[in-house]
Design an enzyme around this catalytic site. Structure first.
Site, mmCIF file in Angstrom:
data_model
loop_
_atom_site.group_PDB
_atom_site.id
_atom_site.type_symbol
_atom_site.label_atom_id
_atom_site.label_comp_id
_atom_site.label_asym_id
_atom_site.label_seq_id
_atom_site.Cartn_x
_atom_site.Cartn_y
_atom_site.Cartn_z
ATOM 1 N N CYS A 580 7.945 -39.826 66.805
ATOM 2 C CA CYS A 580 8.958 -38.765 66.841
ATOM 3 C C CYS A 580 8.410 -37.544 67.564
ATOM 4 O O CYS A 580 7.405 -36.954 67.161
ATOM 5 C CB CYS A 580 9.375 -38.428 65.406
ATOM 6 N N CYS A 583 8.115 -34.427 65.523
ATOM 7 C CA CYS A 583 6.975 -34.554 64.595
ATOM 8 C C CYS A 583 5.666 -34.230 65.308
ATOM 9 O O CYS A 583 4.772 -33.581 64.747
ATOM 10 C CB CYS A 583 6.904 -35.969 64.028
ATOM 11 N N CYS A 693 11.255 -3.592 58.299
ATOM 12 C CA CYS A 693 10.130 -3.592 59.253
ATOM 13 C C CYS A 693 9.619 -5.014 59.469
ATOM 14 O O CYS A 693 9.151 -5.671 58.524
ATOM 15 C CB CYS A 693 9.021 -2.684 58.717
ATOM 16 N N CYS A 696 6.071 -5.624 58.541
ATOM 17 C CA CYS A 696 5.895 -5.660 57.080
ATOM 18 C C CYS A 696 6.213 -7.057 56.533
ATOM 19 O O CYS A 696 5.509 -7.571 55.652
ATOM 20 C CB CYS A 696 6.811 -4.637 56.407
#
Length: 783
Positions: A580, A583, A693, A696
């Site tokens: 895949c 994957c 933010c 943040c």
């Protein structure tokens, strides 16, 4: 049959061979009469030869000419395209075309197709060759970006050929067909044809397309040194030559002022740069010095024989710069020719530990013009032995080494391994390859016999093996990184390469379905590499396999550890299939995620290979790959799960995961900040943030990990500065996120700001501060 047949015997034979091929062979390589590792230029030249010979316009009496020409065209269109060629090599058939097959008129193939294919002085560049030899090199290049349908390009072609013949060697002359390489041309800012650009300075030529003006432009960008020699200078050169066996000098004896400023001198000096010095003597001013050479020509080559203090003088008969260069090279010491015994002795010495690598030039019958580039290499590679092998006389040796094209350069290095050069055969390109390869002594080509010996027969060493095709640009981009990784890795891992065009059966047996495919074999267990084609990614992959952070789950371990997990642990599992593509893209990100959370207790990152553990994936209802499932804290076994559907990057997965991890960071407000932080003797680490933010949000998981790392030593809290803006301002916070340390010794609203958002830096800084504080306390206690 076809009727447009030249009466020459060679063409008759060629036509008969092709007629037989049409009726007996379906293989596209046989149809075009090219080898399996043919480059694009070879394929294009072969197709053009067939196209002009067998075009339906020239064979109107043959009712099958249209179908036959379409077959030739299909073969060409397939083999010139990297993706289509890869699929053809793997499955042995062309991908069905969704568009109606057409072809151009006979005149297009005769006049417009591959304008410079038959000009040996002009290097036809595709995107990869341009990237490797032009964009990434300090070598001077003058490149013509053209379109085969552009009339101005055809008008300029004779002048460009004349420039190439005159200046080849002083500067590399290249051509890019923008009909084939339109992306490259677009990247280089080409908006009209022809566009002529000087590299590496990237200066665009804006003059007219006459040979003389273009040559003046080239001369203006050549930095070659031509020394003016007088009697005193000549005495010094003579003394140095005798004392130190200096390299050779090419001397121009100019009889007039005009001769002393000849552009030929600059071109020759550039062509012989690094290994022959070029000087000019003005015979009007130094008539006696000129007469002392006693030459019947105006050009003299002065060489000193090895081991002989007496210099040798040679009159140079040629007049044109390229001819002068070839003649001068002919006088220089020839490259050593190895016979079978000396070749085997060389390899034995390397196996026994000799550290000086050998560059070997394999040729068939006669080197012809190949010696021109070959003889430049000793000056570029002073610490490498250079030799040549005639495969006509050493067929078995060349056959064992799979030498199937000529000429070919190969590096033999310490330990006995060797590598073959797949790029342009220009001296500077070869030299770059030799320096890389000879330094990477742990990288070697593997034959099928050697492969089976190290992989199938239980060799206890780890082997990292790159399966590649020499015509595949991504493969050739990976090889330098592969060599670099072999030098930088500290673990005991061997590096090998397998050419899948030469060893198709071996690659097929090992289920190699694309190029490049790189696999780590560890005690007969194999792990396929997926990730960026960089040395650092290759090294990280090997380290992850040897010291895994991702837990590979079998049916037994899945039901033992995940299905029976208690409420105090979390499992994040990737259900994948190796074939895949999504994957494969997730795999390096998944390993990165595992490293990012490795410091969090009871958080486990696992993976299940659904091709191997089919029953597990079927029982869990996995219907698509990859399927990322989380079994959270607070749940038992498989009773509760969350499925991830976001962006498949380590950072995105990292942030999503932390929604399921109980926080050890206390949420503070002005009141609790004053009570818990300022009035406490505990050390506190506080994250001042704003919910809007982005930095943040990214930092929040890092701060959570920090809180766990420092647990028991430092308490962690966070304060929402969007909600409590004035209070944060009072604490001296002017940007988000801001991290401050508050210790029990000194309390103030301002604390100590830590100027970093790296959790490793913050951890180190906090520990240093606390350790220093403890030392002071201990000192006071002693008093």
């Amino acid at each position: 049959m076809f009727y447009t047949i030249d009466s020459s015997g060679g063409t008759w034979l060629f036509v008969l061979l092709i007629l037989c091929t049409f009726t007996s062979a379906k293989d596209f390589y046989e149809l075009l009469d090219v080898p399996k590792d043919a480059d694009k230029k070879t394929i294009r030249q072969a197709y053009k030869k067939l196209a002009v010979t067998f075009h339906p316009d020239k064979n109107k009496d043959d009712p099958e000419s249209h179908e036959k020409f379409l077959l030739i065209t299909t073969a060409y269109e397939t083999l010139k395209d990297d993706e289509l060629r890869k699929k053809y090599d793997l499955y042995g058939k062309a991908e069905p075309s969704t568009k109606k097959q057409t072809y151009h008129s006979w005149s297009y193939y005769e006049e417009n197709f591959g304008i410079y294919d038959n000009d040996p002085e002009i290097v036809n560049l595709d995107a990869f060759e341009f990237e490797q030899s032009v964009a990434s090199s300090v070598t001077r290049w003058f490149v013509n970006f053209y379109s085969p349908l552009c009339s101005h390009c055809h008008d300029m072609a004779p002048e460009w050929r004349k420039l190439a013949i005159q200046a080849d060697g002083a500067i590399r002359i290249g051509a890019v067909n923008c009909a084939d390489e339109w992306q490259l041309c677009n990247q280089q800012g080409v908006r009209s044809y022809p566009s002529l650009i000087m590299y590496p300075s990237r200066i665009k030529y804006t003059g007219n397309h006459r040979f003389e003006e273009m040559l003046d432009f080239v001369l203006g960008h050549i930095q070659a040194k031509v020394s003016e020699i007088d009697t005193d200078i000549w005495k010094k050169i003579n003394q140095q030559q005798k004392a130190n066996n200096q390299h050779s000098w090419l001397i121009f004896l100019c009889k007039s002022q005009l001769d002393c400023k000849d552009d030929h001198h600059i071109l020759v000096a550039a062509m012989l740069e690094n290994f022959v010095s070029v000087g000019v003597i003005n015979c009007r001013d130094y008539e006696e010095l000129c007469s002392s050479f006693q030459s019947h020509t105006d050009i003299i080559l002065w060489t000193s024989a090895v081991g002989n203090a007496n210099a040798s003088f040679h009159s140079v008969e040629s007049l044109e710069p390229r001819d002068i260069t070839i003649e001068v090279l002919g006088y220089l010491p020839d490259i050593k020719l190895l016979e079978e015994d000396s070749f085997e002795d060389m390899r034995m010495q390397l196996r026994l530990g000799s550290s000086t690598a050998w560059l070997v030039y394999f040729f068939l019958g006669n080197t012809h013009g190949g010696d021109t580039e070959l003889k430049k290499l000793p000056a570029l590679l002073p610490n490498i032995h250079i030799a040549k092998v005639n495969c006509a006389r050493m067929a078995s040796v060349c056959g064992d080494l799979n030498i199937n094209r000529y000429p070919l350069f190969a590096v033999f290095k310490q330990g006995g391994g060797h590598e073959i050069h797949h790029g342009l055969g220009l001296a500077h390109d070869v030299a770059t390859f030799v320096k890389e390869s000879s330094a990477a002594i742990n990288v070697r080509i593997l034959s099928p016999r050697e492969f089976h010996a190290v992989v199938d027969n239980g060799d206890d060493k780890m082997w990292f093996i790159d399966f590649y095709a020499p015509w595949c640009p991504p493969c050739l981009r990976l090889l330098p990184e592969f060599r670099k990784a072999s030098q930088l890795i500290s673990m005991n891992v061997n590096f090998g390469t397998v050419d899948c065009t030469a060893h198709r059966e071996l690659c097929s047996q090992n289920n190699i379905n694309s190029y490049p495919t790189t696999v780590l074999y560890n005690n007969s267990v194999k792990y396929q590499f997926f990730g960026e084609h960089t040395a650092s990614s290759l090294i990280d992959f090997i380290k992850d396999i040897i010291s895994p952070t991702v837990i590979s789950l079998t049916s037994t371990s899945f039901y033992q550890h995940v299905a029976q997990k208690d409420s105090g642990e979390l499992w994040l599992v990737d259900f994948f299939a190796p074939w895949c593509h999504a994957c494969q893209e997730l795999a390096p990100q998944w390993r990165k995620l595992a490293k990012m959370v490795s410091g969090i207790s009871n958080v486990n990152i696992g993976e299940v290979n659904c091709e191997v553990e089919l029953s597990v994936c079927s029982d869990q209802g996995v219907r698509m790959y990859p399927s990322v499932r989380l079994y959270p804290f607070g749940s038992v076994g498989l009773s509760t799960l969350a499925v991830y559907n976001g962006h498949r990057s380590a950072r995105a997965l990292y942030q999503w995961l932390f929604n399921f991890i109980p926080s050890s960071v206390e949420q503070l407000d002005p009141s609790t900040f004053d009570t818990l932080v300022l009035q406490s003797k505990d050390a506190w680490l506080v994250d001042f943030y704003a919910p809007w933010c982005g930095h943040c949000v990214t930092f929040a998981p890092e701060f959570e990990i920090l809180s766990q790392w420092l647990k028991g030593r430092v308490r962690a809290g966070k304060l929402d500065c969007d909600k409590y803006y004035q209070f944060c301002h009072k604490c001296g916070v002017v940007g988000y996120p801001t991290v401050k340390l508050y210790t029990g010794d000194s309390r103030s609203h301002h604390g100590e700001e830590i100027p970093s958002q790296s959790k490793d830096y913050i951890l180190s800084h906090v520990n240093n501060v606390l350790d220093s504080s403890n030392k002071v306390h201990n000192l006071h206690d002693e008093f």
